[in-house]
Design a protein around this motif. Structure first.
Motif, PDB file in Angstrom:
ATOM      1  N   LEU A 193       0.878  -1.170   0.000  1.00 34.46           N
ATOM      2  CA  LEU A 193       0.000   0.000   0.000  1.00 34.46           C
ATOM      3  C   LEU A 193       0.914   1.218   0.000  1.00 34.46           C
ATOM      4  N   PRO A 194       0.923   1.985  -1.092  1.00 31.58           N
ATOM      5  CA  PRO A 194       1.920   3.057  -1.218  1.00 31.58           C
ATOM      6  C   PRO A 194       1.509   4.337  -0.481  1.00 31.58           C
ATOM      7  N   GLY A 195       2.414   5.298  -0.501  1.00 30.56           N
ATOM      8  CA  GLY A 195       2.144   6.580   0.142  1.00 30.56           C
ATOM      9  C   GLY A 195       1.274   7.474  -0.716  1.00 30.56           C
ATOM     10  N   GLY A 196       0.885   8.588  -0.130  1.00 30.81           N
ATOM     11  CA  GLY A 196       0.042   9.548  -0.840  1.00 30.81           C
ATOM     12  C   GLY A 196      -0.942  10.200   0.109  1.00 30.81           C
ATOM     13  N   PHE A 197      -2.062  10.603  -0.468  1.00 25.74           N
ATOM     14  CA  PHE A 197      -3.097  11.279   0.318  1.00 25.74           C
ATOM     15  C   PHE A 197      -4.451  10.676  -0.057  1.00 25.74           C
ATOM     16  N   SER A 198      -4.635   9.399   0.279  1.00 23.48           N
ATOM     17  CA  SER A 198      -5.850   8.716  -0.153  1.00 23.48           C
ATOM     18  C   SER A 198      -7.091   9.470   0.318  1.00 23.48           C
ATOM     19  N   TYR A 199      -8.025   9.663  -0.594  1.00 27.76           N
ATOM     20  CA  TYR A 199      -9.281  10.365  -0.308  1.00 27.76           C
ATOM     21  C   TYR A 199      -9.021  11.716   0.366  1.00 27.76           C
ATOM     22  N   GLY A 200      -7.932  12.365  -0.057  1.00 28.43           N
ATOM     23  CA  GLY A 200      -7.635  13.703   0.452  1.00 28.43           C
ATOM     24  C   GLY A 200      -7.279  13.749   1.928  1.00 28.43           C
ATOM     25  N   ASP A 201      -7.046  12.565   2.531  1.00 26.16           N
ATOM     26  CA  ASP A 201      -6.748  12.510   3.973  1.00 26.16           C
ATOM     27  C   ASP A 201      -7.898  13.049   4.819  1.00 26.16           C
ATOM     28  N   TYR A 202      -9.111  13.123   4.230  1.00 22.32           N
ATOM     29  CA  TYR A 202     -10.241  13.670   4.992  1.00 22.32           C
ATOM     30  C   TYR A 202     -10.637  12.745   6.134  1.00 22.32           C
ATOM     31  N   CYS A 262       4.008   4.834   4.611  1.00 22.85           N
ATOM     32  CA  CYS A 262       3.499   6.188   4.845  1.00 22.85           C
ATOM     33  C   CYS A 262       1.965   6.182   4.895  1.00 22.85           C
ATOM     34  N   ASN A 263       1.281   6.711   3.894  1.00 18.67           N
ATOM     35  CA  ASN A 263      -0.182   6.672   3.906  1.00 18.67           C
ATOM     36  C   ASN A 263      -0.687   5.226   3.974  1.00 18.67           C
ATOM     37  N   GLY A 264       0.072   4.311   3.387  1.00 20.24           N
ATOM     38  CA  GLY A 264      -0.289   2.897   3.451  1.00 20.24           C
ATOM     39  C   GLY A 264      -0.260   2.382   4.889  1.00 20.24           C
ATOM     40  N   PHE A 265       0.721   2.847   5.664  1.00 19.91           N
ATOM     41  CA  PHE A 265       0.816   2.518   7.093  1.00 19.91           C
ATOM     42  C   PHE A 265      -0.415   3.076   7.818  1.00 19.91           C
ATOM     43  N   GLN A 266      -0.769   4.323   7.502  1.00 22.49           N
ATOM     44  CA  GLN A 266      -1.929   4.942   8.150  1.00 22.49           C
ATOM     45  C   GLN A 266      -3.198   4.145   7.840  1.00 22.49           C
ATOM     46  N   ILE A 267      -3.320   3.651   6.609  1.00 22.37           N
ATOM     47  CA  ILE A 267      -4.499   2.859   6.228  1.00 22.37           C
ATOM     48  C   ILE A 267      -4.534   1.545   7.015  1.00 22.37           C
ATOM     49  N   LEU A 268      -3.383   0.866   7.125  1.00 18.83           N
ATOM     50  CA  LEU A 268      -3.326  -0.406   7.863  1.00 18.83           C
ATOM     51  C   LEU A 268      -3.643  -0.197   9.341  1.00 18.83           C
ATOM     52  N   ALA A 269      -3.216   0.940   9.894  1.00 15.01           N
ATOM     53  CA  ALA A 269      -3.521   1.237  11.300  1.00 15.01           C
ATOM     54  C   ALA A 269      -5.014   1.519  11.459  1.00 15.01           C
TER      55      ALA A 269
END
Lengths: 232, 78
Positions: A46-55, A85-92
């Motif tokens: 799951l790569p980094g970025g700003f999925s769904y605008g980080d909303y 990065c954002n992928g880590f945030q998604i998994l958390a």
């Protein structure tokens, strides 16, 4: 060896991950967030970025993408999943990894190289010797890892802390070495089984020497080695 | 149709960087009596849903139970 690189609306590091895999001679293909078939992939990133605008919170919306039910199933079956990065945030957010990522304590977006110490862990994605210092860049606004004390001691007991921010010599500064305020200088953690791994730094950016380093290669090659061992 | 107001705040003991920064800034402005500032989220929602269902929405999406608490208020009248 075939990596699946999941793209959510707002992901922006997927090409870097695919390039890194190709550079090392592995196959890698994009998986769109609406996909529900992950057959044929040996490992997912799951790569980094700003999925769904980080909303709402970083990763909070992505976690309910159609592909995520399959990612969870893949991981439960023992399949290796790495979130960067954002992928880590998604998994958390999906509770596939312990803890959460808060806003950096500096309130600043941080983009710079960091030094990271490899900890003794059960992580299938990194077989580098504990104590090794790696140079890998970070690029985030919400990398301030936090969890409660019970979770922290459980993670310590189970060797789930994979990477810590450190000083260039591998030591940890008294006031903390994390540039973002992360609890216990934690930069990367894995689940108990060791197949799901999340980290804030971007190993894919230091795979091809053309981009300034090769310390990120180990993350891709380790999992290939782990899978080869399993296949025996 | 019911109207709800939802307050999402960090759990006790979770460091709140924007709150801490606001607190420091207020003190720098001379408001020395300021002791603690916590910054959270305020959500207003109109929904054909029970309070229990709104709580479920909070647990799933609007708040992260690992770090946040929430409080739901029902708004009476217009």
């Amino acid at each position: 060896m075939r990596f699946g690189v999941v793209i959510f609306p707002g992901s922006n590091c997927e090409q870097d991950v695919v390039h890194a895999a190709h550079h090392l001679g592995f196959e890698a293909e994009y998986v769109f967030h609406r996909e529900t078939d992950l057959a044929g992939f040996d490992a997912l990133v799951l790569p980094g970025g700003f999925s769904y605008g980080d909303y709402i919170r970083c990763g909070a919306v992505a976690r309910f993408s159609p592909v995520m039910s399959e990612v969870i199933r893949f991981a439960e079956a023992g399949g290796p999943v790495m979130g960067i990065c954002n992928g880590f945030q998604i998994l958390a957010e999906a509770h596939m990894l312990p803890g959460a990522l808060l806003r950096n304590d500096t309130l600043k977006f941080i983009c710079r190289d960091t030094t990271l110490r490899v900890e003794k862990s059960t992580c299938q994605w990194l077989d580098t010797a504990p104590g090794t210092v790696l140079h890998i860049p970070i690029n985030h606004n919400e990398g301030n890892f936090i969890c409660d004390h019970v979770t922290l001691s459980r993670m310590e007991d189970n060797d789930q802390i994979v990477l810590r921010y450190c000083e260039p010599d591998g030591s940890r500064a008294e006031g903390g070495s994390a540039p973002n305020g992360a609890l216990e200088d934690i930069a990367g953690v894995c689940n108990e089984r060791g197949n799901v791994f999340g980290l804030m730094p971007h190993p894919e950016r230091v795979v091809d020497p053309a981009t300034g380093g090769t310390d990120g290669q180990a993350f891709f090659t380790s999992i290939v080695g782990t899978l080869a061992k399993v296949a025996g | 149709m019911a109207r709800y107001e939802i307050y999402v705040t960090y759990k006790q003991g979770i460091f709140d960087p924007p709150g801490a920064t606001a607190e420091r800034a207020l003190k720098n402005l001379g408001y020395e009596g300021v002791e603690e500032v916590k910054i959270g989220k305020f959500i207003r929602m109109s929904a054909d849903a029970t309070e229990a269902s709104v709580a479920e929405m909070c647990d799933k999406l609007l708040a992260n139970p690992v770090i946040e608490d929430y409080r739901i208020e029902i708004v009476e009248g217009d």
